[in-house]
Design a protein around this motif. Structure first.
Motif, short mmCIF file in Angstrom:
data_model
loop_
_atom_site.label_atom_id
_atom_site.label_comp_id
_atom_site.label_asym_id
_atom_site.label_seq_id
_atom_site.Cartn_x
_atom_site.Cartn_y
_atom_site.Cartn_z
N ALA A 13 0.86 -1.19 0.00
CA ALA A 13 0.00 0.00 0.00
C ALA A 13 0.90 1.24 0.00
CB ALA A 13 -0.92 -0.02 1.21
N VAL A 14 0.86 2.00 -1.07
CA VAL A 14 1.87 3.04 -1.28
C VAL A 14 1.74 4.20 -0.30
CG1 VAL A 14 2.80 4.71 -2.93
CG2 VAL A 14 2.10 2.45 -3.71
N THR A 15 0.55 4.78 -0.18
CA THR A 15 0.40 5.99 0.63
C THR A 15 -0.02 5.65 2.06
OG1 THR A 15 -1.96 6.31 0.15
CG2 THR A 15 -0.37 7.20 -1.44
N PRO A 16 0.23 6.56 3.01
CA PRO A 16 -0.23 6.33 4.38
C PRO A 16 -1.73 6.10 4.47
CG PRO A 16 1.33 8.14 4.33
CD PRO A 16 1.04 7.81 2.90
N GLU A 17 -2.50 6.83 3.67
CA GLU A 17 -3.96 6.67 3.70
C GLU A 17 -4.36 5.27 3.24
OE1 GLU A 17 -2.97 10.92 3.59
OE2 GLU A 17 -2.37 9.23 2.33
N GLU A 18 -3.69 4.77 2.19
CA GLU A 18 -3.98 3.42 1.71
C GLU A 18 -3.63 2.38 2.76
OE1 GLU A 18 -3.18 4.25 -3.07
OE2 GLU A 18 -1.67 3.26 -1.85
N ARG A 19 -2.51 2.57 3.44
CA ARG A 19 -2.11 1.60 4.46
C ARG A 19 -3.07 1.61 5.64
NH1 ARG A 19 2.68 3.46 3.09
NH2 ARG A 19 3.21 4.58 5.00
N MET A 20 -3.50 2.81 6.05
CA MET A 20 -4.44 2.89 7.16
C MET A 20 -5.77 2.23 6.81
SD MET A 20 -3.85 6.51 9.13
CE MET A 20 -3.54 7.54 7.71
N ALA A 21 -6.24 2.47 5.58
CA ALA A 21 -7.49 1.84 5.15
C ALA A 21 -7.34 0.33 5.09
CB ALA A 21 -7.91 2.40 3.79
N LYS A 22 -6.21 -0.15 4.58
CA LYS A 22 -5.98 -1.61 4.52
C LYS A 22 -5.88 -2.21 5.91
CE LYS A 22 -5.51 -3.94 1.57
NZ LYS A 22 -6.47 -4.89 0.95
N LEU A 23 -5.17 -1.53 6.81
CA LEU A 23 -5.05 -2.03 8.19
C LEU A 23 -6.43 -2.10 8.85
CD1 LEU A 23 -3.43 -2.88 10.67
CD2 LEU A 23 -3.09 -0.45 11.18
N ALA A 24 -7.23 -1.05 8.68
CA ALA A 24 -8.57 -1.06 9.26
C ALA A 24 -9.40 -2.21 8.71
CB ALA A 24 -9.26 0.27 8.99
N SER A 25 -9.27 -2.48 7.41
CA SER A 25 -10.01 -3.59 6.81
C SER A 25 -9.58 -4.93 7.38
CB SER A 25 -9.81 -3.60 5.29
OG SER A 25 -10.35 -2.43 4.70
N LEU A 26 -8.27 -5.11 7.58
CA LEU A 26 -7.77 -6.36 8.15
C LEU A 26 -8.26 -6.55 9.58
CD1 LEU A 26 -4.08 -6.32 6.83
CD2 LEU A 26 -5.94 -7.79 6.04
N LEU A 27 -8.21 -5.47 10.37
CA LEU A 27 -8.68 -5.55 11.75
C LEU A 27 -10.17 -5.84 11.80
CD1 LEU A 27 -6.76 -2.51 13.30
CD2 LEU A 27 -6.17 -4.93 13.50
#
Length: 220
Positions: free
Chosen positions: A191-205
């Motif tokens: 996930a390139v951007t911080p926003e993308e990583r935060m969204a992906k992390l939230a989805s995993l959680l």
């Protein structure tokens, strides 16, 4: 936090990297990864890295690939910031996360370990000083999901310290520390951007929390 005086600027990142394939081992920018090195080829890798830019590319093996030596095409580079020897011939090192990279191709080596040509361009912003992510991301939702996730896993954490960490750095830390599967961890790496990583992390959680709730509901 001020950048390290030993850190390389983006323009001086090398065109090639030695790689260390290891599942679950990533070293995102702003984070650290301790490693216990004992195989002869990886001892060679560390000694060679110490004589150069001190950079090691951490890559995860790809469990979906037919070839057992296959690795994911995106990895995380760390700089050796601590180095120690043990009486039984091991090296104890600590990597500090520098920048992610894409593998262009693998190149021949003579010292046992693998080396690749890399492309850093997609991840230039990894060298920026971590701040708060833009885009209006809901950190409160992320923290609520994290709290429920950790409670269900039986993990205790210092919430006061956690809440003081800027969101991009927090996500990088969690990407390396939470007990995710290899593909899940890799999704955060890519996930390139911080926003993308935060969204992906939230989805995993959220997926884990909702799945746990559903399983418990069926048991009753």
């Amino acid at each position: 936090m001020a950048p390290s005086p030993f850190a390389l600027p983006f323009e001086r990142l090398p065109a090639t990297l030695p790689i260390f394939p290891l599942p679950h081992a990533i070293v995102m920018p702003g984070c650290q990864l301790p490693l216990n090195i004992f195989e002869p080829r990886y001892l060679n890798l560390v000694f060679d890295a110490l004589g150069a830019e001190r950079l090691i590319g951490m890559v995860q093996p790809d469990p979906t690939a037919p070839h057992k030596e296959a690795v994911y095409a995106t990895g995380t580079a760390g700089r050796i910031v601590s180095f120690g020897e043990t009486p039984d011939g091991r090296l104890l090192i600590v990597l500090a996360g520098v920048c992610r990279f894409d593998i262009r191709e693998e190149i021949p080596t003579v010292r046992g370990y693998r080396r690749v040509l890399v492309d850093w361009s997609r991840f230039r912003q990894d060298l920026d000083t971590p701040g708060e992510a833009g885009g209006g991301y809901d950190r409160l939702r992320l923290m609520a999901l994290l709290k429920e996730y950790l409670q269900r896993k039986g993990v205790e954490i210092n919430w006061t310290n956690l809440e003081q960490i800027p969101s991009p750095l927090l996500v990088n830390v969690l990407a390396g520390q939470l007990p995710f599967d290899v593909p899940e961890r890799q999704a955060l790496v890519e996930a390139v951007t911080p926003e993308e990583r935060m969204a992906k992390l939230a989805s995993l959680l959220e997926f884990d929390v909702v799945g746990t709730v559903a399983t418990n509901g069926r048991r009753h």
